[in-house]
Design an enzyme around this catalytic site. Structure first.
Site: not given
Ligand code: AP5
Ligand code: MG
Length: 200
Positions: A14, A89, A128, A134, A146
């Site tokens: 994402k 979410r 990552r 992180r 998660r």
């Molecule tokens: P990346 O692009 O970072 O993927 P992502 O889907 O953004 O993954 P996240 O880990 O950021 O998702 P998340 O939902 O757990 O985290 P968030 O910050 O939202 O890619 C991942 C890796 O893969 C990278 O290294 C990238 O280079 C690689 N990659 C990308 N595309 C690729 C491809 N095509 N092929 C190979 N490799 C590839 O949330 C974190 C925490 O915050 C949550 O757990 C929660 O505690 C809190 N939080 C955030 N939002 C909310 C909400 N709305 N409500 C409540 N809590 C929340």
């Molecule tokens: Mg993300």
């Protein structure tokens, strides 16, 4: 205004794709994960509260993230549109977002989900975690937590938008450019559709 949601499990790409989409389509990127990590870095009370949940792989309470989104929408009142990443979410967050957008006389145009199998996701996140700093990426148990939270609390959000006929899923495995191409095709089609509707 043209508003999109990029949906999918942790590690589905994402954040990676959002950066490319906002650049190409001139949207404002709203990632609740990034906003929360900034609050933690700034050591604000909100950040300190959020860190407890994030380190365990749990969701931060709805009212905290909804409040953050509300103030970001206000801050960028003149925006062409928003790309929501990692939000909503929970169904409660999706309902709150619909209400906020209605107040601004706009809505979600489309929700696009990235489909990636769990084993690939774990590998991406562990990799990552070697460099990202992180805390929720370094421990496989937290990563699995998660995914469990995603299945229980976030997957129902897909049905919420399926009922509104806004939900589409694309293959999230492949090169970053291949996936971006598929996303761009969908987004361009949606923009063309909106323009033809508003021209009538
Ligand atoms: P990346 O692009 O970072 O993927 P992502 O889907 O953004 O993954 P996240 O880990 O950021 O998702 P998340 O939902 O757990 O985290 P968030 O910050 O939202 O890619 C991942 C890796 O893969 C990278 O290294 C990238 O280079 C690689 N990659 C990308 N595309 C690729 C491809 N095509 N092929 C190979 N490799 C590839 O949330 C974190 C925490 O915050 C949550 O757990 C929660 O505690 C809190 N939080 C955030 N939002 C909310 C909400 N709305 N409500 C409540 N809590 C929340
Ligand atoms: Mg993300």
């Amino acid at each position: 205004m043209f508003n999109l949601i990029l949906f999918g499990p942790p590690g589905s790409g994402k954040g990676t794709q959002s950066e490319k989409i906002v650049e190409k389509f001139g949207l404002i990127h709203l990632s609740t994960g990034n906003l929360l990590r900034q609050e933690i870095a700034d050591e604000t009370p909100l950040g300190l509260e959020a860190k407890n949940f994030m380190d365990k792989g749990q969701l931060v309470p709805d009212e905290v993230v909804i409040g953050m989104i509300d103030s970001c929408l206000e801050k960028h009142a003149g925006a062409k549109g928003f790309l929501f990443d990692g939000f909503p979410r929970t169904v409660a967050q999706a309902e709150a977002l619909d209400k906020l957008l209605t107040l601004k006389k706009t809505s979600i145009a489309k929700v696009i989900a990235l489909d990636v199998i769990e084993e690939e996701l774990v590998q991406r996140l562990l990799k990552r975690g070697e460099t990202s700093g992180r805390s929720d990426d370094t421990n496989e148990a937290v990563i699995r937590k998660r995914f469990a939270v995603y299945k229980d609390e976030t997957e129902p959000v897909a049905d919420y938008y399926r009922e509104q006929e806004k939900f589409e899923m694309i293959q999230g495995i492949g090169t970053i450019d291949e996936i971006f191409k598929a996303l761009s095709t969908l987004i361009e089609a949606e923009i063309a559709h909106q323009q033809s509707v508003s021209a009538q």
